[in-house]
Enzyme design. Structure first.
Site, PDB file in Angstrom:
ATOM      1  N   HIS A 187       0.837  -1.202   0.000  1.00  0.00           N
ATOM      2  CA  HIS A 187       0.000   0.000   0.000  1.00  0.00           C
ATOM      3  C   HIS A 187       0.866   1.244   0.000  1.00  0.00           C
ATOM      4  CE1 HIS A 187       0.995  -0.805   4.195  1.00  0.00           C
ATOM      5  NE2 HIS A 187       0.869   0.488   4.412  1.00  0.00           N
TER       6      HIS A 187
HETATM    7  P1  B4P Z   1       1.918   1.411   7.408  1.00  0.00           P
HETATM    8  O1  B4P Z   1       2.698   1.876   6.227  1.00  0.00           O
HETATM    9  O2  B4P Z   1       1.971  -0.058   7.608  1.00  0.00           O
HETATM   10  O3  B4P Z   1       2.323   2.205   8.769  1.00  0.00           O
HETATM   11  P2  B4P Z   1       2.030   3.700   9.291  1.00  0.00           P
HETATM   12  O4  B4P Z   1       1.350   4.561   8.292  1.00  0.00           O
HETATM   13  O5  B4P Z   1       3.295   4.237   9.869  1.00  0.00           O
HETATM   14  O6  B4P Z   1       0.979   3.466  10.444  1.00  0.00           O
HETATM   15  P3  B4P Z   1       1.047   2.575  11.766  1.00  0.00           P
HETATM   16  O7  B4P Z   1      -0.020   1.561  11.614  1.00  0.00           O
HETATM   17  O8  B4P Z   1       2.431   2.080  12.042  1.00  0.00           O
HETATM   18  O9  B4P Z   1       0.548   3.605  12.884  1.00  0.00           O
HETATM   19  P4  B4P Z   1       1.271   4.765  13.726  1.00  0.00           P
HETATM   20  O10 B4P Z   1       0.938   4.541  15.149  1.00  0.00           O
HETATM   21  O11 B4P Z   1       2.699   4.990  13.329  1.00  0.00           O
HETATM   22  O12 B4P Z   1       0.435   1.843   7.158  1.00  0.00           O
HETATM   23  C1  B4P Z   1      -0.680   1.011   7.391  1.00  0.00           C
HETATM   24  C2  B4P Z   1      -1.858   1.933   7.378  1.00  0.00           C
HETATM   25  O13 B4P Z   1      -3.053   1.153   7.336  1.00  0.00           O
HETATM   26  C3  B4P Z   1      -1.908   2.776   8.634  1.00  0.00           C
HETATM   27  O14 B4P Z   1      -2.100   4.106   8.232  1.00  0.00           O
HETATM   28  C4  B4P Z   1      -3.118   2.232   9.364  1.00  0.00           C
HETATM   29  O15 B4P Z   1      -3.761   3.258  10.105  1.00  0.00           O
HETATM   30  C5  B4P Z   1      -3.979   1.712   8.231  1.00  0.00           C
HETATM   31  N1  B4P Z   1      -4.917   0.642   8.572  1.00  0.00           N
HETATM   32  C6  B4P Z   1      -4.770  -0.355   9.472  1.00  0.00           C
HETATM   33  N2  B4P Z   1      -5.857  -1.168   9.454  1.00  0.00           N
HETATM   34  C7  B4P Z   1      -6.696  -0.672   8.512  1.00  0.00           C
HETATM   35  C8  B4P Z   1      -7.983  -1.085   8.017  1.00  0.00           C
HETATM   36  N3  B4P Z   1      -8.626  -2.140   8.504  1.00  0.00           N
HETATM   37  N4  B4P Z   1      -8.528  -0.364   7.013  1.00  0.00           N
HETATM   38  C9  B4P Z   1      -7.899   0.753   6.519  1.00  0.00           C
HETATM   39  N5  B4P Z   1      -6.720   1.186   6.975  1.00  0.00           N
HETATM   40  C10 B4P Z   1      -6.114   0.473   7.953  1.00  0.00           C
HETATM   41  O16 B4P Z   1       0.492   6.066  13.239  1.00  0.00           O
HETATM   42  C11 B4P Z   1      -0.883   6.209  13.491  1.00  0.00           C
HETATM   43  C12 B4P Z   1      -1.552   6.838  12.291  1.00  0.00           C
HETATM   44  O17 B4P Z   1      -1.037   8.172  12.103  1.00  0.00           O
HETATM   45  C13 B4P Z   1      -1.256   6.093  10.989  1.00  0.00           C
HETATM   46  O18 B4P Z   1      -2.411   6.173  10.200  1.00  0.00           O
HETATM   47  C14 B4P Z   1      -0.148   6.910  10.365  1.00  0.00           C
HETATM   48  O19 B4P Z   1      -0.116   6.779   8.949  1.00  0.00           O
HETATM   49  C15 B4P Z   1      -0.508   8.304  10.785  1.00  0.00           C
HETATM   50  N6  B4P Z   1       0.637   9.205  10.892  1.00  0.00           N
HETATM   51  C16 B4P Z   1       1.894   8.914  11.324  1.00  0.00           C
HETATM   52  N7  B4P Z   1       2.655  10.018  11.368  1.00  0.00           N
HETATM   53  C17 B4P Z   1       1.865  11.040  10.958  1.00  0.00           C
HETATM   54  C18 B4P Z   1       2.082  12.447  10.782  1.00  0.00           C
HETATM   55  N8  B4P Z   1       3.268  12.990  11.060  1.00  0.00           N
HETATM   56  N9  B4P Z   1       1.047  13.202  10.333  1.00  0.00           N
HETATM   57  C19 B4P Z   1      -0.167  12.638  10.051  1.00  0.00           C
HETATM   58  N10 B4P Z   1      -0.435  11.310  10.198  1.00  0.00           N
HETATM   59  C20 B4P Z   1       0.573  10.531  10.652  1.00  0.00           C
END
Ligand code: B4P
Length: 283
Positions: A143
């Site tokens: 993704h």
């Molecule tokens: P990944 O590429 O795997 O990881 P990530 O965006 O770093 O998010 P992570 O899950 O590690 O969360 P984090 O606490 O760091 O992306 C997977 C994505 O799939 C995630 O965005 C997740 O939310 C989403 N997801 C999971 N299950 C799902 C489902 N059933 N259906 C749809 N989507 C689903 O960070 C928490 C959140 O904050 C994440 O969304 C992250 O993208 C966002 N974030 C982190 N840093 C940020 C910033 N500086 N500004 C704005 N948003 C930020």
């Protein structure tokens, strides 16, 4: 698809929140100035108490995806979904329709889906890809992500610093101004419209990265309409502060007061250099 993608995203988002399918978390923002650019720190204390989004067992949230989060089909190869756990409204995911491994190199089909999305949105966006175990990725299904750029921001600060170097389009460049390893390219008009040419631009940058760090290297990719940059990663976090691609764009997320204090004390560029690689003249 046309510009009514904006309307679709908004309608789908409002509906998904009302249905409880999408969990928006409140946050507060502080701005940090480093190297003449404004970096964004988003403090989300509520996430410190929440369980990790990391997958348990074999559950794949993108196959099947939650219909209530589905915004659009992007050709036959990808879907546009709302991020279920967002801290910024209208945060989107571009997922492959069939299972592909997160960390596989990006393809023409991936870039076709990206252009099909960002060229049909009126908002300015940051596209990003977390590739590999040390990149901040939590889901193994391939993704990319699309985050609306903060309104006050002209370009993400890392790109702003990189652009202080005069970077002609068509060539991969590094800048003496950034302390961490990076490879960037300015995208010309054709690359901004044509997924084949955009994939070629990515390959040029990716080849530089992997020539220096090997094909198994974790990395972050960030992209605006006009610039693409890749950053090799050796750690997914620094003293508990998790860094994904957005961190390398200059948008960092913190979950505790302790993380905030560390960030104030050491600075964002220093932390990025610790989780990435220091820039060397050789690489
Ligand atoms: P990944 O590429 O795997 O990881 P990530 O965006 O770093 O998010 P992570 O899950 O590690 O969360 P984090 O606490 O760091 O992306 C997977 C994505 O799939 C995630 O965005 C997740 O939310 C989403 N997801 C999971 N299950 C799902 C489902 N059933 N259906 C749809 N989507 C689903 O960070 C928490 C959140 O904050 C994440 O969304 C992250 O993208 C966002 N974030 C982190 N840093 C940020 C910033 N500086 N500004 C704005 N948003 C930020």
């Amino acid at each position: 698809m046309s510009r009514n993608l904006d309307i679709k995203v908004r309608q789908c988002y409002t509906r998904a929140v009302a249905q409880g399918a999408l969990l928006f978390t409140e946050s507060s923002i502080s701005k940090h100035r480093e190297h003449g650019e404004v970096f964004e720190v988003r403090f989300v204390p509520a996430l410190a108490k929440k369980p990790s989004n990391r997958p348990k067992g074999s559950a794949n949230p993108f196959l099947p995806y939650d219909e209530r989060l589905h915004v659009a089909k992007l050709g036959s190869t990808h879907h546009l979904l709302l991020n279920k756990y967002c801290v910024v409204p209208h945060h989107l995911l571009i997922t492959t329709a069939e299972f592909r491994q997160q960390g596989e190199p990006l393809t023409e089909a991936d870039f076709s889906a990206v252009l099909n999305t960002i060229n049909n949105l009126t908002s300015r966006n940051i596209v990003f890809y977390n590739s590999g175990d040390n990149s901040g990725a939590s889901q193994p299904h391939k993704h990319l992500q699309v985050l609306p750029m903060p309104e006050y921001m002209d370009v993400p600060p890392s790109i702003g610093i990189w652009l202080q170097y005069d970077s002609p389009s068509g060539q991969v460049h590094t800048s003496d101004q950034l302390p961490f390893a990076h490879y960037g390219i300015v995208l010309d008009q054709d690359q901004q419209q044509d997924p084949v040419r955009l994939a070629v631009a990515y390959k040029m940058v990716y080849d530089k990265l992997t020539a220096a760090y090997g094909t198994k290297i974790s990395y972050n990719m960030i992209m605006t309409k006009t610039v693409m940059m890749l950053f090799p990663r050796q750690h997914s976090s620094w003293n508990g502060i998790a860094i994904n691609s957005l961190g390398f764009a200059g948008l960092v997320l913190t979950k505790t007061k302790e993380e905030q204090e560390l960030l104030d004390r050491y600075g964002i560029l220093h932390i990025l250099t610790c989780v990435g690689y220091p820039r060397t003249n050789k690489k």
